[in-house]
Design an enzyme around this catalytic site. Structure first.
Site, PDB file in Angstrom:
ATOM      1  N   ASP A   8       0.849  -1.183   0.000  1.00  0.00           N
ATOM      2  CA  ASP A   8       0.000   0.000   0.000  1.00  0.00           C
ATOM      3  C   ASP A   8       0.888   1.237   0.000  1.00  0.00           C
ATOM      4  OD1 ASP A   8      -3.158   0.383   0.499  1.00  0.00           O
ATOM      5  OD2 ASP A   8      -2.080   2.083   1.373  1.00  0.00           O
ATOM      6  N   LYS A  65      -0.861   3.118   7.412  1.00  0.00           N
ATOM      7  CA  LYS A  65      -1.617   1.874   7.286  1.00  0.00           C
ATOM      8  C   LYS A  65      -0.683   0.667   7.322  1.00  0.00           C
ATOM      9  CE  LYS A  65      -5.088   1.727   4.423  1.00  0.00           C
ATOM     10  NZ  LYS A  65      -5.889   1.675   3.165  1.00  0.00           N
ATOM     11  N   GLU A  72     -14.849  -8.875  -7.243  1.00  0.00           N
ATOM     12  CA  GLU A  72     -15.254  -9.301  -5.903  1.00  0.00           C
ATOM     13  C   GLU A  72     -16.754  -9.101  -5.732  1.00  0.00           C
ATOM     14  OE1 GLU A  72     -16.335  -7.203  -3.345  1.00  0.00           O
ATOM     15  OE2 GLU A  72     -16.155  -5.317  -4.446  1.00  0.00           O
ATOM     16  N   ALA A  87     -19.610  -8.648   0.701  1.00  0.00           N
ATOM     17  CA  ALA A  87     -20.343  -7.590   1.387  1.00  0.00           C
ATOM     18  C   ALA A  87     -19.607  -7.223   2.666  1.00  0.00           C
ATOM     19  CB  ALA A  87     -21.759  -8.051   1.718  1.00  0.00           C
ATOM     20  N   ASN A  90     -24.401  -5.555  -8.917  1.00  0.00           N
ATOM     21  CA  ASN A  90     -24.676  -4.512  -7.938  1.00  0.00           C
ATOM     22  C   ASN A  90     -25.831  -3.614  -8.375  1.00  0.00           C
ATOM     23  OD1 ASN A  90     -22.883  -5.315  -6.004  1.00  0.00           O
ATOM     24  ND2 ASN A  90     -21.287  -3.874  -6.551  1.00  0.00           N
ATOM     25  N   CYS A 149     -19.810   0.324  -2.885  1.00  0.00           N
ATOM     26  CA  CYS A 149     -20.091  -0.386  -4.137  1.00  0.00           C
ATOM     27  C   CYS A 149     -21.330   0.108  -4.869  1.00  0.00           C
ATOM     28  CB  CYS A 149     -20.223  -1.885  -3.865  1.00  0.00           C
ATOM     29  SG  CYS A 149     -18.675  -2.689  -3.437  1.00  0.00           S
ATOM     30  N   LYS A 159     -24.030   0.689   6.972  1.00  0.00           N
ATOM     31  CA  LYS A 159     -24.694  -0.544   7.377  1.00  0.00           C
ATOM     32  C   LYS A 159     -24.069  -0.991   8.684  1.00  0.00           C
ATOM     33  CE  LYS A 159     -23.483  -4.459   5.384  1.00  0.00           C
ATOM     34  NZ  LYS A 159     -23.189  -5.505   4.375  1.00  0.00           N
TER      35      LYS A 159
END
Length: 430
Positions: free
Chosen positions: A35, A40, A151, A154, A208, A260, A320
């Site tokens: 990355d 990170k 991919e 979820a 999607n 997404c 979510k």
């Protein structure tokens, strides 16, 4: 055949890159994840996973002998046989996908003649694979296979979805590459579906878009239920019992968000526009979703008379439950609209990590739902965190200035909430 301990390079340590790298290590491969964010990489090297995803931290710890993290391109590619591209492809100013990070990875492969295959897992426009194939050929890497492996995980269950998927889609234009990537997934409990590259690229966007369509459809039906006195919960239950339709994604609410659905729906619409075709149904799906959040604000205005000076609590901020992801979260639109109307906005969420930017810099964060609603004129249940079912709502009603409650996920029982003194509003229920 793939040998045990195959060396795999993963570019990108976001949700998809981390899950992909960890799961491939779990399957027995040696994986290096690269990355560009030093902080990170530092966190990952120290065993601290910078995102919340159930099971991911334990999996990374369990496979630390086969899974390493780096900032260095050459370290990533050293001995690698397969490269996975898992970088972001955000919308550009024109609405097309910004593939700059994808191309940066492709350019870094020019001296990696030892590679056997390059696999793009990032969501890209149809036709991207052909362009990458041409770039690899021009760099003298014509012997390196190319595959699209979109991919379908979820957030909140990404590890489970990777290891036990509905399907593994592999797009490849030669049998050897298709066989190689298929064998890489040995141990994954799900069917492998092989197709050409363009079809695999389209399958991701179409999947999607169809899921988003189901959500927007039931939200439109919910609005009609409100106007006719029908109950959308009963309607959705009856519709979902049809085996041709199913119950999945027939839950009304205040709209979809995340990394997404918004991006992929817009990307598919833009792809169609670039070919001179207008996807009328998908455009309507996007419009319904955008309006759904604003309808929630309007319903509060109808109840309170005005939002100017009102205190409103947002219960849930992430798009979510089960994730800390704030990308395209409905709460961002709700907070922005409430502030624009002159309201004071309070927030609660157990995991959210909002950006230090508007609208969140103008809101106050609270440690509990009760604290957030204390003295409030209204509350909006934005994210259906299970903790909200355990709240003492009788006590919550007693500390609110005006106990107006908009249940944006139909999580709570209308009769119970009204018996506790709430002016209770939900989506599509009388």
């Amino acid at each position: 055949m793939v040998r045990p301990g195959l060396r795999i390079a993963v570019f990108g340590a976001g949700y998809i890159g981390l899950v992909t790298g960890a799961c491939l290590a779990e399957l027995g491969h040696r994986v290096v994840v690269r990355d560009i964010d030093p902080e990170k990489v530092r966190l990952l090297r120290s065993g601290d996973v910078p995102i919340y995803e159930p099971g991911l931290g334990d999996m990374i710890a369990r496979n630390k002998e086969r899974l390493t993290f780096t900032l260095d391109v050459q370290e990533t590619l050293n001995g690698a046989e397969v490269v996975y591209v898992c970088v972001d492809t955000p919308p550009s100013a024109s609405g097309d996908a910004d593939l700059s990070r994808v191309w940066s990875v492709v350019r870094s492969l020019e001296a990696a003649s030892h590679l056997r295959a390059v696999v793009v897992k990032s969501t890209v426009p149809v036709g991207t694979g052909a362009r990458v194939r041409a770039a690899l050929d021009a760099a003298g890497l014509g012997h390196v296979g190319y595959a699209a492996n979109p991919e379908f995980t979820a957030e909140g269950r990404a590890v489970e979805d990777f290891l036990h998927p509905d399907r593994v889609v592999i797009g490849a234009d030669d049998d050897a590459t298709a066989a190689l990537i298929s064998e890489l997934h040995t141990g994954v409990d799900g069917p492998v579906v092989v197709m050409d590259v363009r079809s695999a690229e389209m399958a991701k966007l179409a999947s999607n878009a169809l899921l988003a369509t189901k959500i927007s459809f039931i939200n439109e039906i919910a609005t009609l239920c409100e106007k006719t006195g029908a109950d959308v919960e009963d309607v959705a239950r009856a519709v979902g019992m049809d085996h041709r339709l199913g119950h999945h994604f027939l839950r009304p609410g205040i709209g979809w968000g995340g990394s997404c659905f918004p991006k992929d729906s817009e990307a598919l619409r833009q792809l169609a526009s670039n070919t001179g075709y207008h996807l009328q149904m998908l455009s309507a799906v996007i419009e319904v979703n955008n309006l759904q959040k604003r309808r929630a604000i309007q319903r509060l205005k109808d109840e309170l008379g005005t939002l100017a000076g009102a205190r409103v609590a947002l219960l849930g901020m992430t798009f979510k439950p089960g994730t800390d992801d704030m990308r395209e979260a409905p709460s961002t639109v709700l907070a922005g609209r409430l502030l624009a109307e002159g309201a004071e906005v309070r927030c609660w969420d157990p995991m959210a990590r909002p950006a230090e930017a508007e609208p969140w810099t103008w809101t106050t964060r609270h440690e509990s739902p009760r604290s957030a609603v204390e003295g409030a004129d209204a509350a909006i249940l934005v994210t259906d965190w299970p903790q909200l079912k355990e709240v003492d709502w009788a006590q919550a009603a007693s500390v609110m200035r005006r106990p107006v409650f908009f249940d944006g996920r139909n999580l709570l029982d209308p009769a119970v909430m009204r018996s506790l003194g709430f002016t209770y509003i939900s989506v599509g229920r009388p």
